[in-house]
Design a protein around this motif. Structure first.
Motif, PDB file in Angstrom:
ATOM      1  N   ILE A 172       0.855  -1.181   0.000  1.00  0.00           N
ATOM      2  CA  ILE A 172       0.000   0.000   0.000  1.00  0.00           C
ATOM      3  C   ILE A 172       0.896   1.237   0.000  1.00  0.00           C
ATOM      4  CG2 ILE A 172      -1.818   1.269   1.191  1.00  0.00           C
ATOM      5  CD1 ILE A 172      -2.796  -1.404   0.248  1.00  0.00           C
ATOM      6  N   TYR A 173       0.774   2.055  -1.032  1.00  0.00           N
ATOM      7  CA  TYR A 173       1.621   3.248  -1.095  1.00  0.00           C
ATOM      8  C   TYR A 173       1.013   4.375  -0.272  1.00  0.00           C
ATOM      9  CZ  TYR A 173       4.870   1.145  -4.294  1.00  0.00           C
ATOM     10  OH  TYR A 173       5.844   0.329  -4.819  1.00  0.00           O
ATOM     11  N   SER A 174       1.854   4.934   0.603  1.00  0.00           N
ATOM     12  CA  SER A 174       1.407   5.982   1.519  1.00  0.00           C
ATOM     13  C   SER A 174       0.991   7.211   0.740  1.00  0.00           C
ATOM     14  CB  SER A 174       2.533   6.345   2.498  1.00  0.00           C
ATOM     15  OG  SER A 174       3.668   6.829   1.784  1.00  0.00           O
ATOM     16  N   SER A 175       0.054   7.959   1.330  1.00  0.00           N
ATOM     17  CA  SER A 175      -0.406   9.180   0.681  1.00  0.00           C
ATOM     18  C   SER A 175       0.666  10.245   0.794  1.00  0.00           C
ATOM     19  CB  SER A 175      -1.703   9.667   1.325  1.00  0.00           C
ATOM     20  OG  SER A 175      -1.502   9.919   2.699  1.00  0.00           O
ATOM     21  N   GLY A 176       0.614  11.193  -0.113  1.00  0.00           N
ATOM     22  CA  GLY A 176       1.569  12.299  -0.079  1.00  0.00           C
ATOM     23  C   GLY A 176       1.327  13.212  -1.260  1.00  0.00           C
ATOM     24  N   THR A 178       3.903  15.413  -2.323  1.00  0.00           N
ATOM     25  CA  THR A 178       5.194  15.668  -2.941  1.00  0.00           C
ATOM     26  C   THR A 178       6.034  14.409  -2.823  1.00  0.00           C
ATOM     27  OG1 THR A 178       6.135  16.501  -0.859  1.00  0.00           O
ATOM     28  CG2 THR A 178       5.167  18.114  -2.346  1.00  0.00           C
ATOM     29  N   GLY A 179       6.999  14.260  -3.746  1.00  0.00           N
ATOM     30  CA  GLY A 179       7.887  13.118  -3.688  1.00  0.00           C
ATOM     31  C   GLY A 179       7.189  11.825  -4.069  1.00  0.00           C
ATOM     32  N   ILE A 180       7.896  10.719  -3.895  1.00  0.00           N
ATOM     33  CA  ILE A 180       7.382   9.396  -4.226  1.00  0.00           C
ATOM     34  C   ILE A 180       6.897   8.720  -2.952  1.00  0.00           C
ATOM     35  CG2 ILE A 180       7.902   7.188  -5.313  1.00  0.00           C
ATOM     36  CD1 ILE A 180       8.012   9.688  -7.155  1.00  0.00           C
ATOM     37  N   PRO A 181       5.626   8.347  -2.870  1.00  0.00           N
ATOM     38  CA  PRO A 181       5.115   7.688  -1.667  1.00  0.00           C
ATOM     39  C   PRO A 181       5.876   6.405  -1.356  1.00  0.00           C
ATOM     40  CG  PRO A 181       3.303   8.417  -3.055  1.00  0.00           C
ATOM     41  CD  PRO A 181       4.550   8.608  -3.856  1.00  0.00           C
ATOM     42  N   LYS A 182       5.890   6.047  -0.081  1.00  0.00           N
ATOM     43  CA  LYS A 182       6.577   4.833   0.371  1.00  0.00           C
ATOM     44  C   LYS A 182       5.633   3.635   0.249  1.00  0.00           C
ATOM     45  CE  LYS A 182       7.280   6.638   4.462  1.00  0.00           C
ATOM     46  NZ  LYS A 182       6.788   8.000   4.264  1.00  0.00           N
ATOM     47  N   GLY A 183       6.183   2.482  -0.116  1.00  0.00           N
ATOM     48  CA  GLY A 183       5.394   1.264  -0.240  1.00  0.00           C
ATOM     49  C   GLY A 183       5.333   0.513   1.078  1.00  0.00           C
ATOM     50  N   ILE A 184       4.154   0.454   1.679  1.00  0.00           N
ATOM     51  CA  ILE A 184       3.958  -0.222   2.968  1.00  0.00           C
ATOM     52  C   ILE A 184       3.663  -1.698   2.687  1.00  0.00           C
ATOM     53  CG2 ILE A 184       2.550  -0.320   5.061  1.00  0.00           C
ATOM     54  CD1 ILE A 184       1.836   2.672   4.451  1.00  0.00           C
ATOM     55  N   VAL A 185       4.549  -2.580   3.121  1.00  0.00           N
ATOM     56  CA  VAL A 185       4.390  -4.005   2.852  1.00  0.00           C
ATOM     57  C   VAL A 185       3.675  -4.672   4.024  1.00  0.00           C
ATOM     58  CG1 VAL A 185       5.559  -6.181   2.327  1.00  0.00           C
ATOM     59  CG2 VAL A 185       6.524  -4.006   1.498  1.00  0.00           C
ATOM     60  N   HIS A 186       2.525  -5.277   3.734  1.00  0.00           N
ATOM     61  CA  HIS A 186       1.792  -6.067   4.721  1.00  0.00           C
ATOM     62  C   HIS A 186       2.021  -7.543   4.432  1.00  0.00           C
ATOM     63  CE1 HIS A 186      -1.209  -2.496   5.023  1.00  0.00           C
ATOM     64  NE2 HIS A 186      -0.302  -2.405   5.968  1.00  0.00           N
ATOM     65  N   SER A 187       2.280  -8.295   5.456  1.00  0.00           N
ATOM     66  CA  SER A 187       2.497  -9.728   5.269  1.00  0.00           C
ATOM     67  C   SER A 187       1.169 -10.479   5.227  1.00  0.00           C
ATOM     68  CB  SER A 187       3.362 -10.285   6.403  1.00  0.00           C
ATOM     69  OG  SER A 187       2.620 -10.299   7.622  1.00  0.00           O
ATOM     70  N   ASN A 188       1.220 -11.713   4.729  1.00  0.00           N
ATOM     71  CA  ASN A 188       0.028 -12.562   4.722  1.00  0.00           C
ATOM     72  C   ASN A 188      -0.487 -12.792   6.136  1.00  0.00           C
ATOM     73  OD1 ASN A 188      -0.202 -13.145   1.866  1.00  0.00           O
ATOM     74  ND2 ASN A 188       1.669 -14.349   2.082  1.00  0.00           N
ATOM     75  N   LEU A 189       0.435 -12.956   7.098  1.00  0.00           N
ATOM     76  CA  LEU A 189       0.029 -13.199   8.479  1.00  0.00           C
ATOM     77  C   LEU A 189      -0.658 -11.972   9.067  1.00  0.00           C
ATOM     78  CD1 LEU A 189      -0.069 -14.946  11.011  1.00  0.00           C
ATOM     79  CD2 LEU A 189       2.251 -14.158  11.564  1.00  0.00           C
ATOM     80  N   MET A 190      -0.121 -10.787   8.796  1.00  0.00           N
ATOM     81  CA  MET A 190      -0.734  -9.568   9.332  1.00  0.00           C
ATOM     82  C   MET A 190      -2.171  -9.438   8.845  1.00  0.00           C
ATOM     83  SD  MET A 190       0.298  -5.578   8.746  1.00  0.00           S
ATOM     84  CE  MET A 190      -0.843  -4.254   9.242  1.00  0.00           C
ATOM     85  N   ARG A 191      -2.374  -9.610   7.543  1.00  0.00           N
ATOM     86  CA  ARG A 191      -3.725  -9.486   7.009  1.00  0.00           C
ATOM     87  C   ARG A 191      -4.644 -10.593   7.523  1.00  0.00           C
ATOM     88  NH1 ARG A 191      -5.234  -4.494   5.533  1.00  0.00           N
ATOM     89  NH2 ARG A 191      -4.164  -3.704   3.694  1.00  0.00           N
ATOM     90  N   TRP A 192      -4.114 -11.796   7.658  1.00  0.00           N
ATOM     91  CA  TRP A 192      -4.944 -12.892   8.171  1.00  0.00           C
ATOM     92  C   TRP A 192      -5.477 -12.551   9.565  1.00  0.00           C
ATOM     93  CZ3 TRP A 192      -7.429 -16.949   6.374  1.00  0.00           C
ATOM     94  CH2 TRP A 192      -7.894 -17.917   7.273  1.00  0.00           C
ATOM     95  N   ARG A 193      -4.612 -12.010  10.387  1.00  0.00           N
ATOM     96  CA  ARG A 193      -5.035 -11.648  11.741  1.00  0.00           C
ATOM     97  C   ARG A 193      -6.115 -10.573  11.698  1.00  0.00           C
ATOM     98  NH1 ARG A 193       1.068 -11.455  14.407  1.00  0.00           N
ATOM     99  NH2 ARG A 193       1.151 -13.671  15.009  1.00  0.00           N
ATOM    100  N   GLN A 194      -6.015  -9.669  10.738  1.00  0.00           N
ATOM    101  CA  GLN A 194      -6.999  -8.594  10.655  1.00  0.00           C
ATOM    102  C   GLN A 194      -8.358  -9.081  10.156  1.00  0.00           C
ATOM    103  OE1 GLN A 194      -4.939  -5.769   8.114  1.00  0.00           O
ATOM    104  NE2 GLN A 194      -4.491  -4.444   9.852  1.00  0.00           N
ATOM    105  N   VAL A 195      -8.351  -9.993   9.181  1.00  0.00           N
ATOM    106  CA  VAL A 195      -9.601 -10.322   8.498  1.00  0.00           C
ATOM    107  C   VAL A 195     -10.280 -11.592   8.993  1.00  0.00           C
ATOM    108  CG1 VAL A 195      -8.710  -9.233   6.412  1.00  0.00           C
ATOM    109  CG2 VAL A 195      -8.614 -11.717   6.606  1.00  0.00           C
ATOM    110  N   SER A 196      -9.535 -12.497   9.627  1.00  0.00           N
ATOM    111  CA  SER A 196     -10.132 -13.799   9.937  1.00  0.00           C
ATOM    112  C   SER A 196     -11.257 -13.689  10.956  1.00  0.00           C
ATOM    113  CB  SER A 196      -9.060 -14.773  10.439  1.00  0.00           C
ATOM    114  OG  SER A 196      -8.410 -14.269  11.586  1.00  0.00           O
ATOM    115  N   MET A 197     -11.101 -12.772  11.914  1.00  0.00           N
ATOM    116  CA  MET A 197     -12.143 -12.606  12.925  1.00  0.00           C
ATOM    117  C   MET A 197     -13.030 -11.399  12.642  1.00  0.00           C
ATOM    118  SD  MET A 197     -11.653 -15.246  14.608  1.00  0.00           S
ATOM    119  CE  MET A 197     -12.910 -14.961  15.840  1.00  0.00           C
ATOM    120  N   GLY A 198     -12.469 -10.382  12.009  1.00  0.00           N
ATOM    121  CA  GLY A 198     -13.284  -9.223  11.609  1.00  0.00           C
ATOM    122  C   GLY A 198     -13.756  -8.359  12.758  1.00  0.00           C
TER     123      GLY A 198
END
Length: 513
Positions: A172-176, A178-198
């Motif tokens: 996910i590229y950070s908002s901004g 000016t300049g080039i936004p930074k790419g925020i890398v989420h792992s499969n495990l991080m997303r699983w924890r977020q979505v599995s229980m909701g």
């Protein structure tokens, strides 16, 4: 074979695998709806197979990124999940960026494929010729290989892949501005924890109405749990308050994620009360400051729970305010989610005394892997406690009340330093909003020879600039007084409702003594 519900109880799993099980358990239930196109869970699963097979045929390997920059569509939504089935990671890019930023983010992601539509290709312009990635036209336009020609035939399936917990889920590229936004890398495990229980949402029988774009993490907060738990995701191509209300009534929406400016426009619709919104059970909000009086109005007039989330796309500590359960805490963003921790620190990195304001640092099981290829910027996020524990700097300043609810004070990077004093724009904005005729206001710091920086307000409404300046300056401290007020037709905002203060600051041409 475990049920989808049993799969979601596991410490780790694959979202595309759960989607396949939903297709087995309720094949005719709608999974995805965009305008006049829809897919049942059975059709959705088969479509994911065709897209994933096409990705593999195009050489996309496990762990690679696939870029997409386009308007919301059913194909875009399906592509997002299908990339995961191929073992890759989606890198969604905002269509509103500049040509330079778009080209740089596609290159930064390392994608060998990029999915565009005619509008985003037009933004890219001549830089499109410099791309090393192959362009697929998501809308079947002539800007690249047409989606219909690229897509595998019906019935084709991808080769099975193993999904690793530490592998990338998305970038996910950070908002901004000016300049080039930074790419925020989420792992499969991080997303699983977020979505599995909701969380508290219970999306299994949800009809979730999303009107924010798919490149935004805001949208994913409700879109991904809906897919994970087998609900129905309804997406709007473009937000319009009246069309939102009409669609919500027609599909009997139960869940939604909206940003504050969208809530404000919906509640201001003169015919709001004639729409049947009784099916709503769970409304959420994130991404920008959410005014207490607006929360209160929603609680009074719109059925269902109202939950505000506060946190970073990068992760760390997330907060939750269940507004209907804590109506006396609407001025706060709530308390840390279960398993999340937060502290407040001063400019020297020391914890502040109870009741004092400080920069928020947090940690949890949902923290980004890092900024893609930017170890220096990743390290800038870090704060270590006395035991060496890693926490993320949230970038915001706040204080805890006596019950442990967080009151946000300001963005640390938006702080104005005038004559050596720290000035929080939100304090001035809160006063200026009380001036009769002021509909909206944003305060930024501009350069001043005398003070280093000085506050300037940009206001929307019928009041005159000098009236707002006089009203505000009579009620704030000496160091907080506005040097100028500029009247504008509207405040510039991102697609998810954040005021683009950098645009206001860069565009200011008035005097600042």
């Amino acid at each position: 074979m475990p049920t989808a519900a049993e799969m979601l109880q596991a410490d780790f799993g694959s979202l595309p695998d759960v989607a396949r099980q939903h297709a087995v358990e309720h094949p005719e239930k709608p999974a995805l709806v965009v305008d006049d196109r829809s897919l049942t869970w059975s059709d959705f699963d088969a479509y994911l197979d065709r897209i994933a097979a096409s990705l593999q045929r195009s050489g996309v390997a496990v762990g690679e990124a696939v870029s997409v920059c386009a308007g919301t569509s059913l194909d875009y939504a399906a592509l997002y999940i299908a990339v995961l089935r191929a073992g890759a990671a989606t890198a969604p890019i905002a269509p509103s960026v500049t040509d330079e930023q778009m080209a740089a983010m596609i290159a930064d992601s390392g994608s060998r494929l990029v999915f565009l539509d005619a509008d985003t290709a037009a933004t890219l312009g001549s830089r499109k010729a410099d791309l090393s990635a192959q362009v697929i036209a998501l809308d079947d336009s002539d800007i690249g290989v047409a989606w219909k020609d690229w897509l595998a035939a019906e019935g084709e399936r991808p080769a099975p892949v193993k999904i690793f917990p530490d592998g990338p889920f998305n970038i996910i590229y950070s908002s901004g501005t000016t300049g080039i936004p930074k790419g925020i890398v989420h792992s499969n495990l991080m997303r699983w924890r977020q979505v599995s229980m909701g969380g508290r949402g219970n999306f299994s029988e949800a009809v979730t109405l999303n009107s924010t774009p798919l490149y935004s993490n805001t949208t994913l907060v409700s879109f991904l749990p809906t897919i994970a738990q087998g609900g129905t995701a309804v997406l709007m191509r473009k937000f319009d308050a009246r069309k939102y209300l009409e669609l919500a009534e027609r599909v009997h929406a139960t869940h939604t994620m909206l940003v504050p400016v969208q809530y404000k426009r919906i509640m201001a619709d003169p015919e709001f009360d004639r729409f049947d919104l009784s099916a709503f059970r769970f409304k959420t909000c994130t991404s920008a400051p959410f005014a207490a009086d607006l929360k209160r109005e929603i609680l009074q007039r719109w059925p269902g729970k109202l939950v505000e989330y506060y946190g970073l796309t990068e992760g760390g500590c997330s907060f939750m305010l269940i507004a209907d359960e804590f109506p006396d805490k609407l001025h706060t963003v709530g308390q840390p989610l279960p398993g999340h921790e937060a502290k407040l620190i001063d400019d020297e990195g020391r914890e502040v005394a109870p009741g004092k304001a400080g920069e928020i640092v947090g940690r949890s099981g949902t923290m980004m892997t890092g900024y893609l290829g930017r170890e220096d910027k990743t390290r800038e996020m870090y704060w270590h406690d006395a035991e060496g524990g890693l926490w993320y700097r949230q970038g915001d300043v706040g204080r805890f009340d006596e019950d442990g609810f967080l009151v946000l004070t300001d963005r640390k990077k938006d702080m104005i330093i005038s004559g050596g004093f720290n000035i929080f724009p939100s304090d001035i904005e809160a006063v200026a909003r009380q001036c009769p005729g002021v509909e909206d206001v944003s305060v930024v710091g501009v350069a001043s020879e005398s003070w280093g920086e000085t506050p300037v307000a940009f206001a929307v409404g019928s009041a005159r600039a000098e009236e707002i300046r006089a009203f505000t300056n009579e009620r704030v401290g000496k160091t907080q007084r506005l040097a100028d007020v500029v009247m504008v037709d509207e405040l510039p905002r991102s697609a998810i409702g954040k005021v683009l203060k950098r645009e206001l600051k860069d565009g200011y041409r008035g005097p600042a003594a």
